[in-house]
Design an enzyme around this catalytic site. Structure first.
Site, PDB file in Angstrom:
ATOM      1  N   CYS A 104       0.961  -1.295  -0.130  1.00  0.00           N
ATOM      2  CA  CYS A 104      -0.037  -0.024   0.083  1.00  0.00           C
ATOM      3  C   CYS A 104       0.893   1.406  -0.055  1.00  0.00           C
ATOM      4  CB  CYS A 104      -0.889  -0.152   1.297  1.00  0.00           C
ATOM      5  SG  CYS A 104      -2.452   0.908   1.035  1.00  0.00           S
ATOM      6  N   THR A 105       0.694   2.203   0.753  1.00  0.00           N
ATOM      7  CA  THR A 105       1.247   3.591   0.916  1.00  0.00           C
ATOM      8  C   THR A 105       2.689   3.372   1.370  1.00  0.00           C
ATOM      9  OG1 THR A 105       0.096   4.118   2.707  1.00  0.00           O
ATOM     10  CG2 THR A 105      -0.800   4.880   0.531  1.00  0.00           C
TER      11      THR A 105
END
Lengths: 248, 248
Positions: B138-139
Site C-alpha cells: 500500500c502507501t
C-alpha cells in the site's frame, strides 16, 4: 452498547457509497457522514491466537458506519500470537463488554487450551444470547462449539480441525463461509476477510461492502492455487496431516 | 543478522514440504525440522499505519523456515493503527535492527507524516543497502520512494496514491505485485498477502509457499467483484476519489 440491526443482504443502505473509510486518510466511515446504527464489535484474544484471524476481519468491520472494534482478553494488556513474534493489546477485559452487537472469535493453537475455560466460554454464551451476530474464524469455531453455540448447526473451521466440530454437536461443512442465522463461521485464517465482507453487506448493505472491498483493494491474486484441500496437491495435504498429527 | 539468499522462483527447497507451520499447533516451520537459512524480517510500524498491511504479510512470512519477524518503531512500545482501535507492540527500535534480510514497510495514512522523517528514511536507506529484499504494501511505497529506493523503478501503491509515486521518480503501475529485482511493492492493504506468497516462493521455493497457502487456507472467495478500480462500479470509484480529495 447497541448491536447492529440485521437486514437482508439485498437491502443496501442508500447512503452507503458515501461511507468509504479510506486507508489514505484514516477516515472511518462515520466521519464521512454516514448515519447508521453503531456496531459494537468485540474480538476476544488469548495467548497463541493467530493474528490474521483477528486482523483480517477487523480491517473490514472497523470500516462499518459507526463501528467500534474492541479487542478483549481475560485481562486487559498485551496478548501474544501463536508464533511469539507479535503482540496485540487487549484494551478491555471480557467482563467490560458483555453484550457486543457482533462477536468475532479468532482461532489459533491457543484455542485448544480454552475449551474448558469457563470465563471465556461463559462470556461467549452471554454475548451470544444478546448479540446480533456471533462469528468465528478458523479454530475460533471450536470455542463457539465448546460454549454450546453450534449445537445442531452447520459450521466450519480450519480444514485440519473440521472433524473436531462434530464433538460439539455441529455439522462440519467445507464451505468457506457458513451462515446459520446469526451464527457465521469461516474456514482457516485468511477466510475471515471473506466472512467480514459478507457481514458488512448484511449490516450496511452491498454497496457499502463493495466500497470497503475497493478501499482495501481486495482483488486477490494468489500466485498459486493451493489454498484448499480440494486444490492443493494430495501429497501436500497428506504430509501436513501427518506432521500435525505427530505434534498432538 | 543474516538475510535470506535470493533464489530463482523455480528452485524450490527440497525439504520444503516438511516445513509447514500450522495454525493448529503454533509450530513455526523451523520447529518442524527444516534446515534453511534464517530470514530476519523487519516490519517498521508508525502511528496510524494500517494493520492488515503489516499483519497479512507477517502471517505468511513468519512461517518461512527460520523466519524471525521483528516489529520496529522509532521507539519500542505500543503503536496504534489508523482508526485508533488496535495497538500493536513494536519490540525494538529502528536502530536495533539496521540490517534485516527482508524489509517490509506497511502503508497507512500515517505514512504521509513520515515523508520527511529522516530517522525513518535513513533507516530504510541503510536497510535497503544491505537487504536481500526491500518491500512495501500500500502507501508503504511512498516511504520507499521518499527514501530514494524507487528511483527509476516500476512500483505500485494504494490505487488512490499511485500518481504520488511519480514524485519519487518511480513509474507507477496498476499491477498487484511489482517485482523489480530485490525491490517488491504491492497494491492496497490486502495485496500484501499475495506479495508475501510470491516472496515465500522466491525465498523457500514454490512447494513451501504452496504449503503456507494451504495452512492459512488462502483460497479467496470475495462475495463481490469490487476489489479494484477496473472491476468496481465507476460511480463508486469516482465517489471515493472525490471524498478522499475533500479530506486532503
Amino acid at each position: 452498547m447497541r448491536g447492529a440491526s440485521r437486514r437482508p443482504i439485498d437491502s443496501s443502505v442508500k447512503s452507503s457509497r458515501k461511507g468509504t473509510g479510506t486507508p489514505a486518510e484514516a477516515t472511518s466511515a462515520h466521519r464521512l457522514g454516514v448515519c447508521a446504527e453503531p456496531v459494537d464489535i468485540a474480538i476476544p484474544l488469548y495467548d497463541r491466537f493467530t493474528a490474521l484471524d483477528a486482523v483480517g476481519p477487523y480491517e473490514v468491520l472497523s470500516r462499518l458506519p459507526g463501528a467500534r472494534v474492541t479487542f478483549l482478553a481475560h485481562e486487559p494488556g498485551p496478548v501474544t500470537t501463536d508464533n511469539g513474534m507479535l503482540t496485540l493489546t487487549a484494551e478491555s477485559a471480557l467482563e467490560d463488554l458483555p453484550r457486543p452487537g457482533l462477536v468475532l472469535v479468532p482461532g489459533g493453537p491457543g484455542a485448544r487450551d480454552l475449551l474448558d475455560d469457563e470465563p471465556m466460554l461463559a462470556w461467549i454464551r452471554e454475548a451470544h444470547e444478546h448479540s446480533d451476530w456471533t462469528t468465528s474464524v478458523c479454530t475460533g469455531s471450536l470455542l463457539l462449539g465448546a460454549a454450546g453455540v453450534l449445537d445442531g448447526l452447520e459450521a466450519t473451521s480450519h480444514w485440519l480441525e473440521l472433524e473436531t466440530l462434530e464433538g460439539f454437536g455441529a455439522r462440519p461443512t467445507g464451505r468457506r463461509v457458513v451462515e446459520q442465522g446469526k451464527v457465521v463461521t469461516s474456514a482457516g485464517v485468511s477466510s475471515g476477510i471473506d466472512m467480514a465482507l459478507v457481514l458488512a453487506a448484511r449490516i450496511a448493505g452491498e454497496d457499502f461492502a463493495k466500497a470497503v472491498q475497493l478501499m482495501i483493494e481486495y482483488d486477490p491474486e494468489p500466485p498459486f492455487d493451493s489454498g484448499s484441500t480440494d486444490k492443493a496437491a494430495p501429497e501436500l495435504v497428506r504430509t501436513i496431516r501427518e506432521r500435525v498429527a505427530g505434534f498432538r
